[in-house]
Design an enzyme around this catalytic site. Structure first.
Site, mmCIF file in Angstrom:
data_model
loop_
_atom_site.group_PDB
_atom_site.id
_atom_site.type_symbol
_atom_site.label_atom_id
_atom_site.label_comp_id
_atom_site.label_asym_id
_atom_site.label_seq_id
_atom_site.Cartn_x
_atom_site.Cartn_y
_atom_site.Cartn_z
ATOM 1 N N HIS A 61 1.006 -1.284 0.224
ATOM 2 C CA HIS A 61 0.550 0.383 0.000
ATOM 3 C C HIS A 61 0.448 0.976 -0.592
ATOM 4 C CE1 HIS A 61 -2.046 -3.345 1.929
ATOM 5 N NE2 HIS A 61 -2.792 -3.356 1.347
ATOM 6 N N LYS A 70 6.648 5.754 6.939
ATOM 7 C CA LYS A 70 6.555 4.568 8.449
ATOM 8 C C LYS A 70 7.457 4.422 8.823
ATOM 9 C CE LYS A 70 2.505 3.348 5.713
ATOM 10 N NZ LYS A 70 1.264 2.248 4.527
ATOM 11 N N TYR A 130 2.964 0.905 14.055
ATOM 12 C CA TYR A 130 4.002 1.918 13.172
ATOM 13 C C TYR A 130 3.401 3.201 13.469
ATOM 14 C CZ TYR A 130 -0.336 0.700 9.638
ATOM 15 O OH TYR A 130 -1.544 0.487 9.172
ATOM 16 N N ASP A 169 -6.187 -6.202 -1.706
ATOM 17 C CA ASP A 169 -4.914 -6.320 -1.922
ATOM 18 C C ASP A 169 -5.156 -7.534 -3.007
ATOM 19 O OD1 ASP A 169 -4.455 -4.913 -0.143
ATOM 20 O OD2 ASP A 169 -3.763 -5.830 1.206
#
Length: 186
Positions: A61, A70, A130, A169
């Site tokens: 992503h 991130k 994250y 996905d």
């Protein structure tokens, strides 16, 4: 923290100094001034956490609007974490870095803006956390197929095992069809 280089210079592995004794351990997982000086001069605005079972694969992503960097780590279990360069014109465009992150090794991965990100759980279960440099913007999210043959990511999936993926996905596009970011030399 110790900064470890990867095959893509702006993607970094961070390994904390752990101080332990008979009571347990202590480690610093993030300090703004140190991160800005040693990794990237960014602001983090959102923290996320997910829990997933074995062979769950989330990704790959990225967002076109409110592009996110991130800083990822695992607090329970283990994952194979991947960053893919989607910066058009970059000398490493389409290349990927993979790293095992676990509660045991305590490593973190810095995934800069301009990279697609994904992970697959290799333990029975994993909790993944994250920090993000911008807010989630679902309308601009892109999902690249985790099994795109052009990327040839070496996911640690046993033969005859199918990863658990979301519908989004499963329908991910190829790298060739995915929108990219312009590459800006540092």
């Amino acid at each position: 923290m110790i900064v470890l280089e990867t095959s893509i210079s702006c993607v970094k592995v961070l390994s904390p100094k752990v101080f332990g004794d008979d009571r347990g351990y202590f480690m610093e997982t993030f300090r703004d001034d140190w991160f800005r000086e040693n990794v990237a001069d960014v602001n983090f605005v959102q923290d996320n956490q997910s829990s997933s079972g074995k062979y769950t694969l989330r990704g790959l992503h990225y967002q076109l609007v409110q592009t996110q960097g991130k800083l990822v780590r695992v607090i329970s279990g283990e994952v194979f974490d991947v960053a893919v360069d989607v910066r058009e014109g970059s000398p490493t465009f389409g290349h990927w870095v993979g790293e095992y992150l676990s509660a045991e090794n305590r490593k973190q991965l810095w995934v800069p803006p301009g990279f697609a990100h994904g992970f697959m759980v290799t333990s029975d279960e994993a909790e993944f956390v994250y920090k993000c440099t911008d807010y989630y913007h679902p309308d601009s999210e892109v999902s690249i197929a985790w099994n795109d043959p052009l990327l040839a990511i070496d996911w640690p999936i046993p033969d005859s095992t199918n990863p658990v993926v979301s519908e989004k996905d499963e329908l991910g596009c190829s790298l060739a069809a995915a929108p990219s970011f312009p590459y800006e030399k540092a």
